[in-house]
Every structure is written in structure tokens, then in C-alpha cells.
Design an enzyme around this catalytic site. Sequence first.
Site, short mmCIF file in Angstrom:
data_model
loop_
_atom_site.label_atom_id
_atom_site.label_comp_id
_atom_site.label_asym_id
_atom_site.label_seq_id
_atom_site.Cartn_x
_atom_site.Cartn_y
_atom_site.Cartn_z
N THR A 1 23.53 30.40 -46.08
CA THR A 1 24.22 30.27 -44.79
C THR A 1 25.64 29.75 -45.05
O THR A 1 25.90 29.16 -46.09
CB THR A 1 23.43 29.36 -43.83
OG1 THR A 1 23.24 28.10 -44.45
CG2 THR A 1 22.09 29.98 -43.47
N THR B 1 28.04 27.29 -44.11
CA THR B 1 28.41 25.93 -44.52
C THR B 1 27.65 25.51 -45.76
O THR B 1 28.20 24.88 -46.66
CB THR B 1 28.16 24.93 -43.37
OG1 THR B 1 28.97 25.33 -42.25
CG2 THR B 1 28.52 23.51 -43.77
N CYS B 2 26.38 25.88 -45.83
CA CYS B 2 25.54 25.50 -46.97
C CYS B 2 26.09 26.07 -48.27
O CYS B 2 26.12 25.39 -49.30
CB CYS B 2 24.10 25.98 -46.76
SG CYS B 2 23.38 25.41 -45.21
N SER B 3 26.51 27.31 -48.23
CA SER B 3 26.99 27.99 -49.44
C SER B 3 28.45 27.71 -49.77
O SER B 3 28.82 27.65 -50.94
CB SER B 3 26.81 29.51 -49.30
OG SER B 3 25.44 29.82 -49.32
N LEU C 1 26.42 22.95 -51.01
CA LEU C 1 25.95 23.08 -52.40
C LEU C 1 27.10 22.95 -53.40
O LEU C 1 26.96 22.20 -54.38
CB LEU C 1 25.19 24.39 -52.58
CG LEU C 1 24.62 24.67 -53.97
CD1 LEU C 1 23.71 23.54 -54.45
CD2 LEU C 1 23.87 26.01 -53.97
#
Length: 159
Positions: free
Chosen positions: A46, A48-50, A54
Amino acid sequence: MTISVGDRIPTVTLTKATPNGPDQVSSDEFFKGRKVALVAVPGAFTPTCSARHLPGFVDNAEALKAKGVDEIAFTSVNDAFVMGAWGKASDAGDITMLADGNAEFARAVGLTFDGSKFGMGERSQRYSMLVNDGVVEQLNVEAPGAFEVSSAEHLLSEI
């Protein structure tokens, strides 16, 4: 009930993404006898996550380890194959990818949200926590849509 600082991590089975395929792991065994920075995200791959979450932990992995963190782990309500592919695509190196495919861990710690309006179903909220020998020492839960207190930089500042 939401997990709090001082609480023990609940006993559930997670699935660890490994080069040899999925490996079932008990939360009791995973957190036993060591300090783990656990990060939960709504979904692998997703935005923001990527793009931010992370990578921040990849970039700060050595600094976290220098402050006594034995392992960094990411969890999401995804299967182990997706988590493994996300780790590989993100050059996540030593970061352990823990699949919570049925949201059992997210529910057990009381940190879920309904992502149905985005086609995602039940998901984990975004947070980071520092777990020492199975006990939560720090917990940083994001407000909906935010990305501030669960970042690697914020966790580093608290250790």
C-alpha cells in the site's frame, strides 16, 4: 480491549515469510527472550506502507540494533507469500515479515479497523511497538490516516 504498555503479547500463530516458504510461528516463541521492534501496517504494497513506513525501518535498522533491538518485524493482514514478496521487492533485508492473514493477531491486540470501504476488509491499524521478552515496552498507535508516531525515527527517539 487494546493492548497497552506492560501487557504481554497474546498467544497466536503467525506465519513467517522465509526463503523456503511460509513457516508457522507462535507469538510466544517469536518474542521470547529478546527485544523486537514490531511494526503493523494496513497492507503490504500500500502507498504509505511501501513508500515511507518500511523504507524508514530498512534505513534505520542498524541504529535500532545499536540501541538493543534484536529483531525488526513487520506484520500485516496479508498472506505469507505477499509479505515475502513485499520484503523482497523493498530490499527489506533482515526485517522479518509476519503474515497475519486472518487478522487474529490484530484482533488479539485490539488494533483493527474496517477497511471495507477500500475493498480491504478487516485490517490492522498502523502502529509500532517495542516488545521485550513478550511484554510491550512502547506502543505507538497512529490516528486514522496519519503516519507520525509509528515511524522508525520516532521509535528510535523513544529508546
